[in-house]
Design a protein around this motif. Structure first.
Motif, mmCIF file in Angstrom:
data_model
loop_
_atom_site.group_PDB
_atom_site.id
_atom_site.type_symbol
_atom_site.label_atom_id
_atom_site.label_comp_id
_atom_site.label_asym_id
_atom_site.label_seq_id
_atom_site.Cartn_x
_atom_site.Cartn_y
_atom_site.Cartn_z
ATOM 1 N N UNK A 193 -4.678 -2.037 -14.299
ATOM 2 C CA UNK A 193 -4.986 -2.658 -15.583
ATOM 3 C C UNK A 193 -6.096 -1.866 -16.271
ATOM 4 N N UNK A 194 -6.012 -1.722 -17.587
ATOM 5 C CA UNK A 194 -7.093 -1.177 -18.400
ATOM 6 C C UNK A 194 -7.541 -2.280 -19.349
ATOM 7 N N UNK A 195 -8.799 -2.707 -19.234
ATOM 8 C CA UNK A 195 -9.317 -3.845 -20.005
ATOM 9 C C UNK A 195 -8.417 -5.063 -19.882
ATOM 10 N N UNK A 196 -7.995 -5.336 -18.635
ATOM 11 C CA UNK A 196 -7.196 -6.512 -18.269
ATOM 12 C C UNK A 196 -5.780 -6.487 -18.822
ATOM 13 N N UNK A 197 -5.325 -5.351 -19.331
ATOM 14 C CA UNK A 197 -3.944 -5.201 -19.801
ATOM 15 C C UNK A 197 -3.202 -4.308 -18.814
ATOM 16 N N UNK A 198 -2.087 -4.795 -18.260
ATOM 17 C CA UNK A 198 -1.354 -4.033 -17.260
ATOM 18 C C UNK A 198 -0.762 -2.766 -17.888
ATOM 19 N N UNK A 199 -1.052 -1.621 -17.257
ATOM 20 C CA UNK A 199 -0.540 -0.343 -17.747
ATOM 21 C C UNK A 199 0.534 0.234 -16.835
ATOM 22 N N UNK A 200 0.385 0.055 -15.519
ATOM 23 C CA UNK A 200 1.330 0.633 -14.563
ATOM 24 C C UNK A 200 1.507 -0.313 -13.384
ATOM 25 N N UNK A 201 2.655 -0.176 -12.746
ATOM 26 C CA UNK A 201 2.920 -0.929 -11.526
ATOM 27 C C UNK A 201 3.780 -0.064 -10.616
ATOM 28 N N UNK A 202 3.323 0.145 -9.380
ATOM 29 C CA UNK A 202 4.053 0.967 -8.423
ATOM 30 C C UNK A 202 4.306 0.173 -7.156
ATOM 31 N N UNK A 203 5.481 0.375 -6.558
ATOM 32 C CA UNK A 203 5.847 -0.293 -5.312
ATOM 33 C C UNK A 203 6.295 0.751 -4.300
ATOM 34 N N UNK A 204 5.923 0.542 -3.033
ATOM 35 C CA UNK A 204 6.276 1.478 -1.972
ATOM 36 C C UNK A 204 6.666 0.690 -0.726
ATOM 37 N N UNK A 205 7.515 1.301 0.102
ATOM 38 C CA UNK A 205 7.758 0.752 1.428
ATOM 39 C C UNK A 205 6.548 1.037 2.301
ATOM 40 N N UNK A 206 6.060 0.027 2.994
ATOM 41 C CA UNK A 206 4.889 0.234 3.847
ATOM 42 C C UNK A 206 5.275 1.049 5.085
ATOM 43 N N UNK A 207 4.290 1.781 5.598
ATOM 44 C CA UNK A 207 4.472 2.555 6.827
ATOM 45 C C UNK A 207 3.800 1.814 7.971
ATOM 46 N N UNK A 208 4.544 1.647 9.071
ATOM 47 C CA UNK A 208 3.999 0.977 10.252
ATOM 48 C C UNK A 208 3.062 1.948 10.963
ATOM 49 N N UNK A 209 1.768 1.623 10.956
ATOM 50 C CA UNK A 209 0.767 2.545 11.504
ATOM 51 C C UNK A 209 0.624 2.416 13.017
ATOM 52 N N UNK A 210 0.407 1.199 13.490
ATOM 53 C CA UNK A 210 0.181 1.022 14.932
ATOM 54 C C UNK A 210 0.809 -0.257 15.474
ATOM 55 N N UNK A 211 1.790 -0.790 14.782
ATOM 56 C CA UNK A 211 2.422 -2.038 15.206
ATOM 57 C C UNK A 211 1.786 -3.269 14.600
ATOM 58 N N UNK A 212 0.550 -3.133 14.118
ATOM 59 C CA UNK A 212 -0.152 -4.264 13.490
ATOM 60 C C UNK A 212 -0.513 -3.947 12.047
ATOM 61 N N UNK A 213 -1.031 -2.746 11.828
ATOM 62 C CA UNK A 213 -1.480 -2.340 10.499
ATOM 63 C C UNK A 213 -0.373 -1.579 9.771
#
Length: 258
Positions: A193-213
């Protein structure tokens, strides 16, 4: 007349050579004069515990640089082209081209700020990211862009990064998550957000780091005007009742590109 010219030349050479002292000694560690303003090769008798490197001559502030102000040369001094001096107050190494000084490089980058994100949780799929203003240079947390300078550390300002100079910025968001397995069945990401106005939105598949994180990392590029502020929000592709935790070792890195 020629005798006078020769005398003047010899005097000027004597004054010039006094600007820089060179030493040729067997053991520079113990014998070099600390008052000699020369670039020194630093060695140590014990390689296991010692440090090796180069030490540059240094001045306290930029006004202490030679050949500046009223002492600036009228014509280029070829013999001094490429001379380096370290300025302690700014952390910059300055190079002399024979006429003027310019920045050669900086010990600490002046165009990248990096902050830790405070831990935060959500049960609704989205949550604003609180930005910690801690400066911890050994762990690469610094703010030369002054994005958090003179801002409140509570309330709305906790989430805001204030822009001090108009320009193009690259914003990297690196997030660590924990939560139930169902939390990661859809993509997670961030909104900028820039001055509380949404400018961009990105989505990604999460990477399993250690089974928990779980981890994700996203880059935004945005032109922002002086006086505006950035806020960032962690989001879920599904939203609703998606629950997860943004944990320690999550960071925001802001680089001024232009």
């Amino acid at each position: 007349m020629k005798k006078y010219i020769v005398c003047l030349l010899l005097c000027s050479l004597g004054m010039y050579s006094a600007q820089v002292n060179f030493t040729n000694i067997a053991n520079p560690d113990s014998n070099a004069n600390g008052n000699d303003q020369v670039m020194m090769y630093i060695t140590n008798t014990s390689e296991a515990t010692g440090v090796k490197g180069f030490g540059l001559p240094a001045v306290e502030t930029a006004v202490d640089l030679p050949y500046t102000g009223v002492s600036a040369p009228g014509t280029r001094i070829e013999a001094l082209r490429g001379m380096l001096l370290f300025v302690k107050s700014t952390g910059q190494v300055m190079v002399f081209d024979g006429l003027v000084w310019s920045k050669a490089f900086e010990i600490e980058s002046d165009n990248v700020s990096r902050f830790r994100i405070n831990p935060v949780s959500t049960t609704s799929g989205s949550v604003m990211l609180p930005v910690n203003s801690l400066i911890d240079k050994p762990n690469f947390l610094a703010d030369p862009l002054k994005l958090k300078t003179n801002t409140a550390t509570t309330g709305a300002d906790l989430n805001r990064l204030y822009i001090r100079q108009s320009g193009l910025y690259r914003v990297n968001v690196s997030l660590n998550f924990t939560g139930t397995a169902g939390s990661f069945s859809s993509r997670l990401g961030a909104s900028l957000y820039v001055n509380d106005v949404k400018r961009f939105q990105l989505l990604e598949n999460t990477v399993n780091f250690d089974g928990t994180v779980r981890k994700i990392s996203m880059d935004f590029s945005v032109y922002i005007v002086q006086g505006q502020y950035i806020t960032l929000e962690a989001i879920s592709e599904l939203g609703g009742t998606t629950a997860y935790n943004v944990i320690n070792d999550s960071f925001i890195t802001v680089e001024k590109v232009l």
